[in-house]
Scaffold this active site. Sequence first.
Site, PDB file in Angstrom:
ATOM      1  N   SER A  42      54.327  34.003 -10.647  1.00  0.00           N
ATOM      2  CA  SER A  42      53.788  35.337 -10.356  1.00  0.00           C
ATOM      3  C   SER A  42      54.340  36.371 -11.321  1.00  0.00           C
ATOM      4  CB  SER A  42      54.157  35.730  -8.921  1.00  0.00           C
ATOM      5  OG  SER A  42      53.880  37.094  -8.680  1.00  0.00           O
ATOM      6  N   TYR A  47      59.455  37.431  -2.038  1.00  0.00           N
ATOM      7  CA  TYR A  47      58.385  36.655  -2.660  1.00  0.00           C
ATOM      8  C   TYR A  47      58.670  36.436  -4.139  1.00  0.00           C
ATOM      9  CZ  TYR A  47      53.862  35.683  -4.794  1.00  0.00           C
ATOM     10  OH  TYR A  47      52.853  35.135  -5.550  1.00  0.00           O
TER      11      TYR A  47
END
Length: 323
Positions: free
Chosen positions: A127, A154
């Site tokens: 990501s 995350y």
Amino acid sequence: MAILVTGAAGFIGMHVAERLLARGEAVVGLDNFNTYYDPELKACRAARLAPHAAFEMVRGDLADHELVARLVRERGVDRVAHLGAQAGVRYSIENPFAYERSNLAGHLAVLEACRHAGVKHLVYASSSSVYGDRPLTGQGFREDDPTVSPVSLYAATKRSCELMSQAYAKLYGFPQSGLRFFTVYGPWGRPDMAYFSFTQKIMAGEPIEVFGEGRMARDFTYIDDIVDGVVGVLDNPPPRGGHEVYNIGDSSPVGLMDMITTLEGALGREAVKIMRPMQPGDVTATYADVTKLNRLTGYAPKVSIQEGLPRFVAWWRERYGEN
């Protein structure tokens, strides 16, 4: 030989599986159809894949390492597109253990299955959040930029997955490639993403909350361009023992207010906007330098947000019957 696509009922996973099936590959999908967002949407994505004779969907948990190992071994898997994970920055604040299980234990299960089965190439989803909160400088984030200051759990799990893969590539030799996705959007997308939730609220006549007071910017990347990059990398593994990380984005950041204006134009309605401060875990801007990916695969995003958002809106109207 088959390709395992984890998260095959997910947004990116379904589109990647479709592309692979279209070119004649055998694909095994794995997904747990969890309730993070509407499971019916996931079921509908899976239904698009089901008619393909060369596709098999398996319902199961990524963190079930015995299941993952058995799938890779028994289905003759030689390549893996590991796209399954618990997504969402804000949800990681509410439910951190979902990320420990899906992202960390799940990634380890995939690594173990690949190394014991002699998989030729593992491509996995990372990501852009690993870069932390950085201002735009007129230059995109590069793969060798620092990734030591995550601002969400995350992001921390995604960077941890990269480090785990680096270790496994060196220890066991199988090639791996990580993809740092930058704000993917388009038809069949995730309802928790801003463009999707804004569409639902605008069409329902409800106000939208604009966080960061509209000053945020994102490198919105259309799903077809993302699939080009994923499949291109899958076809170009690094040498044995190699581990590479690639940015995959549009390389043209768009301000949040500009995105909303484009969406309003596609919907033919103006949003009632409530300006809010930044939320914990959010980053101010994302911007991909895709030079490395371009050199490997010729990757060059083709769909601008002015073209991509109307495509999404057309799909949304068809699916939800709103005019």
